[in-house]
Design a protein around this motif. Structure first.
Motif, mmCIF file in Angstrom:
data_model
loop_
_atom_site.group_PDB
_atom_site.id
_atom_site.type_symbol
_atom_site.label_atom_id
_atom_site.label_comp_id
_atom_site.label_asym_id
_atom_site.label_seq_id
_atom_site.Cartn_x
_atom_site.Cartn_y
_atom_site.Cartn_z
ATOM 1 N N LEU A 284 8.709 -1.485 3.081
ATOM 2 C CA LEU A 284 8.136 -0.157 3.327
ATOM 3 C C LEU A 284 8.640 0.858 2.318
ATOM 4 N N ARG A 285 9.920 0.757 1.967
ATOM 5 C CA ARG A 285 10.456 1.675 0.972
ATOM 6 C C ARG A 285 9.769 1.475 -0.370
ATOM 7 N N LEU A 286 9.539 0.220 -0.731
ATOM 8 C CA LEU A 286 8.842 -0.045 -2.003
ATOM 9 C C LEU A 286 7.406 0.457 -1.965
ATOM 10 N N MET A 287 6.708 0.263 -0.818
ATOM 11 C CA MET A 287 5.333 0.751 -0.692
ATOM 12 C C MET A 287 5.266 2.273 -0.751
ATOM 13 N N GLN A 288 6.222 2.950 -0.125
ATOM 14 C CA GLN A 288 6.239 4.409 -0.187
ATOM 15 C C GLN A 288 6.418 4.886 -1.621
ATOM 16 N N ASN A 289 7.329 4.271 -2.320
ATOM 17 C CA ASN A 289 7.545 4.670 -3.722
ATOM 18 C C ASN A 289 6.294 4.425 -4.560
ATOM 19 N N ARG A 290 5.623 3.293 -4.314
ATOM 20 C CA ARG A 290 4.411 2.979 -5.071
ATOM 21 C C ARG A 290 3.295 3.974 -4.756
ATOM 22 N N LEU A 291 3.117 4.347 -3.457
ATOM 23 C CA LEU A 291 2.083 5.323 -3.083
ATOM 24 C C LEU A 291 2.366 6.687 -3.684
ATOM 25 N N GLU A 293 3.890 7.283 -6.466
ATOM 26 C CA GLU A 293 3.568 7.213 -7.897
ATOM 27 C C GLU A 293 2.054 7.275 -8.117
ATOM 28 N N GLU A 294 1.276 6.579 -7.268
ATOM 29 C CA GLU A 294 -0.187 6.610 -7.410
ATOM 30 C C GLU A 294 -0.741 8.001 -7.133
ATOM 31 N N GLU A 295 -0.212 8.723 -6.123
ATOM 32 C CA GLU A 295 -0.666 10.079 -5.832
ATOM 33 C C GLU A 295 -0.393 11.005 -7.006
ATOM 34 N N GLN A 296 0.827 10.885 -7.563
ATOM 35 C CA GLN A 296 1.149 11.729 -8.717
ATOM 36 C C GLN A 296 0.224 11.423 -9.891
ATOM 37 N N HIS A 297 -0.081 10.146 -10.069
ATOM 38 C CA HIS A 297 -0.964 9.784 -11.173
ATOM 39 C C HIS A 297 -2.378 10.327 -10.960
ATOM 40 N N LEU A 298 -2.904 10.247 -9.728
ATOM 41 C CA LEU A 298 -4.242 10.759 -9.417
ATOM 42 C C LEU A 298 -4.309 12.266 -9.559
ATOM 43 N N LEU A 299 -3.245 12.967 -9.126
ATOM 44 C CA LEU A 299 -3.232 14.420 -9.267
ATOM 45 C C LEU A 299 -3.244 14.836 -10.727
ATOM 46 N N GLU A 322 -11.860 8.946 -3.854
ATOM 47 C CA GLU A 322 -10.433 8.713 -4.020
ATOM 48 C C GLU A 322 -9.635 9.337 -2.888
ATOM 49 N N ASP A 323 -10.097 10.570 -2.450
ATOM 50 C CA ASP A 323 -9.389 11.208 -1.324
ATOM 51 C C ASP A 323 -9.485 10.359 -0.068
ATOM 52 N N ARG A 324 -10.639 9.766 0.152
ATOM 53 C CA ARG A 324 -10.766 8.905 1.322
ATOM 54 C C ARG A 324 -9.819 7.709 1.233
ATOM 55 N N GLN A 325 -9.765 7.121 0.019
ATOM 56 C CA GLN A 325 -8.850 5.982 -0.133
ATOM 57 C C GLN A 325 -7.396 6.384 0.115
ATOM 58 N N ILE A 326 -7.038 7.556 -0.388
ATOM 59 C CA ILE A 326 -5.652 8.022 -0.197
ATOM 60 C C ILE A 326 -5.360 8.252 1.263
ATOM 61 N N GLN A 329 -4.834 5.002 2.951
ATOM 62 C CA GLN A 329 -3.500 4.455 2.658
ATOM 63 C C GLN A 329 -2.405 5.166 3.444
ATOM 64 N N ARG A 330 -2.596 6.520 3.588
ATOM 65 C CA ARG A 330 -1.585 7.276 4.345
ATOM 66 C C ARG A 330 -1.569 6.865 5.803
ATOM 67 N N THR A 331 -2.771 6.690 6.361
ATOM 68 C CA THR A 331 -2.825 6.268 7.786
ATOM 69 C C THR A 331 -2.186 4.892 7.979
ATOM 70 N N THR A 332 -2.472 4.012 7.034
ATOM 71 C CA THR A 332 -1.846 2.668 7.158
ATOM 72 C C THR A 332 -0.319 2.750 7.057
ATOM 73 N N THR A 333 0.181 3.544 6.123
ATOM 74 C CA THR A 333 1.647 3.690 6.017
ATOM 75 C C THR A 333 2.245 4.316 7.243
ATOM 76 N N GLU A 334 1.521 5.359 7.818
ATOM 77 C CA GLU A 334 2.048 5.979 9.038
ATOM 78 C C GLU A 334 2.102 4.985 10.189
ATOM 79 N N THR A 335 1.044 4.159 10.316
ATOM 80 C CA THR A 335 1.069 3.157 11.404
ATOM 81 C C THR A 335 2.190 2.136 11.216
ATOM 82 N N LEU A 336 2.386 1.747 9.937
ATOM 83 C CA LEU A 336 3.483 0.809 9.670
ATOM 84 C C LEU A 336 4.853 1.412 10.035
#
Length: 339
Positions: A284-291, A293-299, A322-326, A329-336
């Motif tokens: 989960l820590r690795l997935m959070q870091n990856r998400l 990085e992807e948000e910063q890249h998209l912004l 892209e906003d829908r995809q983000i 991803q946020r909902t999936t991370t929150e559920t996890l």
């Protein structure tokens, strides 16, 4: 003195005190063995001095032999040092042999090895005479001291003796003294008779007590035999309870073994769950870091593309996707995370 005595006794080698400036155990053991053989040729002492244990055994054997046979007390520590102090202990034995040789008038100044091997001096047969002579010498000294003390008191005793001899003998006084002595003796005789009569009475009383004790012992033995032969009423119940107790104990042992086994399994299961939780947390820590990085890249990519309207509309539509995809991803991370 030691070297001269050894030379006179016929030792085959030349010895000087310089040989003992440093520890020389081989020479000391050789001299000791030669002296023991010279004292009693029939002795059987092992000459092995290779190891430390053999040396200690050799020294103890020699000291014990000299103490029992010649009454010579040797210091084993000084002998084991094998230096100048050991010479003093060797001198005790050599002086005895040298004195015995001089008393017999034997001159051994230039004796060869063959003559020295033939020389046999047996002092064991004279030990009893030596003890008797020592005892007589001690008695003579004690008697002489007592005689000297008595002779010193002779002056006073002489006057008393002359006075008692010069005094005339009175028959009445002698008769009185004799009567007094006879009365004392009779009194002592009567006391002894009374004691003997008391002893007889005590003996009779003790015999009566012994007979009573014997009768009591016989009765107690008979009672014990009857008690041993009769089976108690509670014995059957006791045996049943003992069997039940044995069964309960066996079941207790089985349950205890099962309990320990289950506790071990539970510990292993908890350990594996803890490892799985740690792995999930790391993922989960690795997935959070990856998400992130992807948000910063998209912004960053969204801020750099604002030139045309069409392009903006297209980008708007793309940004909505892209906003829908983000969001997904946020909902999936929150559920996890909640899980």
């Amino acid at each position: 003195d030691f070297t001269e005595m050894m030379r006179a006794l016929g030792y085959p080698r030349l010895i000087s005190m310089e040989n003992f400036h440093t520890p020389n155990f081989m020479l000391v053991s050789e001299v000791l063995l030669w002296l023991v053989k010279r004292y009693e040729p029939q002795t059987d002492i092992p000459p092995d001095v290779e190891t430390e244990q053999d040396r200690v055994f050799f020294i103890k054997a020699v000291a014990q032999f000299m103490a029992t046979k010649a009454h010579i007390k040797l210091n084993t520590k000084k002998l084991y040092q094998a230096d100048g102090y050991a010479v003093k202990e060797l001198l005790k034995v050599t002086s005895v042999l040298y004195g015995a040789m001089n008393t017999k008038g034997v001159e051994r100044a230039d004796v060869s090895e063959e003559d020295s091997s033939k020389f046999k001096f047996d002092l064991g047969s004279k030990i009893a005479d030596l003890k008797a002579a020592r005892q007589l010498a001690s008695e003579i000294t004690s008697k002489g001291a007592s005689l000297y003390d008595l002779l010193g008191k002779e002056v006073e005793l002489r006057e008393a003796r002359t006075e008692s001899i010069a005094r005339p003998l009175e028959i009445n006084e002698a008769e009185k003294m004799m009567k007094i002595a006879i009365d004392c003796v009779l009194e002592q005789v009567q006391k002894t008779k009374d004691m003997l009569s008391n002893v007889a009475l005590d003996e009779a009383n003790l015999e009566v007590k012994i007979e009573k004790r014997k009768l009591e012992l016989e009765r107690s033995q008979k009672r014990l035999q009857t008690l041993q032969s009769v089976r108690p009423a509670f014995m059957d119940e006791y045996e049943k309870i003992e069997e039940q107790l044995q069964k309960q104990y066996s079941s207790y042992l089985e349950k205890f073994r099962n309990l320990t086994y289950m506790e071990q399994l539970l510990d292993d299961h908890r350990r594996t769950e803890q490892e799985m939780f740690e792995e999930a947390a790391n993922m989960l820590r690795l997935m959070q870091n990856r998400l992130k990085e992807e948000e910063q890249h998209l912004l960053k990519s969204g801020n750099n593309d604002d030139s045309d309207l069409e392009i903006q509309e297209d980008e708007g539509s793309d940004s909505e996707v892209e906003d829908r995809q983000i969001m997904k991803q946020r909902t999936t991370t929150e559920t996890l995370l909640q899980g």
